[in-house]
Enzyme design. Sequence first.
Site, PDB file in Angstrom:
ATOM      1  CG  ASP A  46     117.401  33.156 -51.209  1.00 43.13           C
ATOM      2  OD1 ASP A  46     117.461  32.740 -50.417  1.00 43.13           O
ATOM      3  OD2 ASP A  46     118.001  33.083 -52.070  1.00 43.13           O
TER       4      ASP A  46
HETATM    5  C1  BGC Z   1     120.422  31.517 -50.477  1.00 42.62           C
HETATM    6  C2  BGC Z   1     119.270  30.240 -51.049  1.00 42.62           C
HETATM    7  C3  BGC Z   1     119.104  29.428 -49.807  1.00 42.62           C
HETATM    8  C4  BGC Z   1     118.972  30.314 -48.312  1.00 42.62           C
HETATM    9  C5  BGC Z   1     118.889  29.571 -47.225  1.00 42.62           C
HETATM   10  C6  BGC Z   1     120.224  32.301 -49.305  1.00 42.62           C
HETATM   11  O1  BGC Z   1     121.331  33.024 -49.179  1.00 42.62           O
HETATM   12  O2  BGC Z   1     120.263  32.078 -51.712  1.00 42.62           O
HETATM   13  O3  BGC Z   1     119.799  29.525 -51.995  1.00 42.62           O
HETATM   14  O4  BGC Z   1     118.274  28.803 -49.732  1.00 42.62           O
HETATM   15  O5  BGC Z   1     119.897  31.356 -48.184  1.00 42.62           O
HETATM   16  O6  BGC Z   1     119.742  28.946 -46.694  1.00 42.62           O
END
Ligand code: BGC
Length: 717
Positions: free
Chosen positions: A253
């Site tokens: 993530d």
């Molecule tokens: C989220 C993810 C997301 C990533 C990129 C994170 O804050 O948990 O689900 O893919 O950001 O935007």
Amino acid sequence: MLGLAFWGATLLSVPIALGEYVVPLADGSDGWSDAFSKAKALVSQMTLEEKLNMTQQNNYWPRVGEVDRLGYTGLYYADGSEGIRGLPFASAFDMALNGAASFDRELLYRRAVAIGEEARGKGINTQFGPGVNLLRVPEAGRAFEYYGADPYLAGQAAAEHVKGVQSQNVMAMMRHFIGNEQEDGRTFINSIIDDRTAHELYLWPFQDAVHAGVVSAMCAYNGVNGSHACSNPLSLGKWLHDELNFQGFVLSDYGAVFLGGEVDAANAGCDSVIGNSQYPFNGSMSTSVPFGPGGVLAKAIAAGNVSESRLDDMATRIAAAWYKVGQDQDFPPLVTGRNVLSVKHNELIRELGAKSAVLLKNEGTLPLKNLSYGGSGVFAGGQGSSYANLPYLITPFEALQQRARQCGSQVFGYFDNYNHSVQASYAAKANAVGAPCLVDVRQQCSEGYDRANLSASWEGDQTILAVAGRCNQTVVLYSACGPFNVTSWVDHPNVTAIINAGGAGQEAGNALVDVLYGDVNPSARLPYTVAYQLSDYPATVNPGDTVPLNTTFIDITYSEGLFIDYRWFDKNNITPAFEFGFGLPYTTFNYSGLSIQTMGNNIVSQAAPNASELFDDLAHVTVEITNSGSLDGTEVPQLYLGSPAVGAPNQVLRGFEAVHLAAGESQTVVFNLTRRDLSYWDTSIEGWTLPFGDYTINVGASSRDIRLVGKLSLSRQ
Ligand code: BGC
């Protein structure tokens, strides 16, 4: 792949020390051999720098790791669970939670194909989703991005999503692996999950996604049993790679590799990173770059702390995913602004919205004939990184006006959420002419925080009471992001109908009107329990979790174990307002002819099987469903299984089918029970075990509306 028994022994005697674990290299098993050999050949021609390039993205949007001289395009990632995040000329689909509420595999598949088509149309390689974290705590901020409170339902939905998106040559990405069941403190909570619960609940839907062929996974921000999910030898190493034999790649993530944990991440099985290393336990980002040329990984390889073969494995897994979905063949070039909207998708989104609207109460008011209307806004979907821009939005009021024009009825809207006395006076006027009053309320939900309570936002509950006080046909239209508080109005005698529309995307209004007027006979079911009290749920968000400690994790112990949602309510005899699996149609259905057959003879080995044998069918259950009403409709018979295993819940969902039946029509429905469906996770052998004895087979229209009961016996012969 390391054997299960080996791991059992290892865990019992020597706990895995961070940094010592090295994930098994991908080997092309489980249907990956072709993609794997091509990837190996490709990666063998790459330089060290080219391989490192594949492992890191700093800025969120650019393509990662392309090697033009070898024809490898690299990957362009897109966020979203409601469609493609933040790009123009793409559709805003319904929430994934709505997809779950449809209880309709074929619909979930078509939803995913459409999302995949749009991603492919823009040249997007990797479309993030499915999200399969479970609705453990009712306030969970991202519950709308996931598939509800049951692992079987989530797993079935995830499998359809993976198959649908990847049928369009686009990579699906299952996430957030694992234990990311709340948003508050998500980068410094440590989810403590016991072994059996991990396997029977939280890992279960990920296993379905792997079985369906998912090529990528996103590891989560939180800790799992003491170490961060992206550098965790237990969850990434043992569970995902050893047990599920995942051959695809793991992406962190955004910023989910923590400062000081980069080497462990590489060794535990994280193959690629977005964002910089994050400071542990305080939620802010450092300037250190974990992977990629010049990053911590490159230095660790030079120093011998990560092997170059592990880097080869990372690059091979990523390239194998690219081959596996066919992106080496005629995949469109990236044009983020390409228009991928279509009338076909608009119609599908309308259908998805109508087929995921759950009718919870109906005392004769619906379907509508003529109407009045009081509104307080519309909810198309939750906020955060999953949000797809709305190309347009059909509000309920707009759709109701169109309908009024067609059918010669009258509609009036009032949109001040807070003026309850004016709401009440309009309600009285509608009541005086015998018109129903529609109250449209919603919850606000988003990534990044959990809901403070389960009430409707912007005084929605007060609006319902103001209208219901004066109008004896009050229809509540509720756009919920998860469990919602109905207690103050659900039993009000003037609340004669309730629909939970969820977040239905750009066609929200049309979808709702289709159900309100009976053009679509409602068939959706609640993918979670709606309780009378917050305290009825087994776990809630820990309010202390919002304060970073700066030095250590905050533990969240999943102490309710296997007993989340309906399993808890059943075990403790708590009456919910609306139970898991509940939803009313405008017609009636009869259940009959329950029959249960074990497959082959009744000799079944209890031994822990290999991953693919878990999906062998061991029993079939058949029932006959008849539409006994006068309207065509869709019924969702559900199979709940009571296992003889020690400590098992009273019953768990193990089958469902959406069955469309014309008025008077009957159909035989077959539920397949696999070895995994019938097994429990035996912690003494660290494996799935089939308990011998009598299983209860409950088939019904919800978890508490059981219409047929039978018995399945498994014994050694
Ligand atoms: C989220 C993810 C997301 C990533 C990129 C994170 O804050 O948990 O689900 O893919 O950001 O935007």
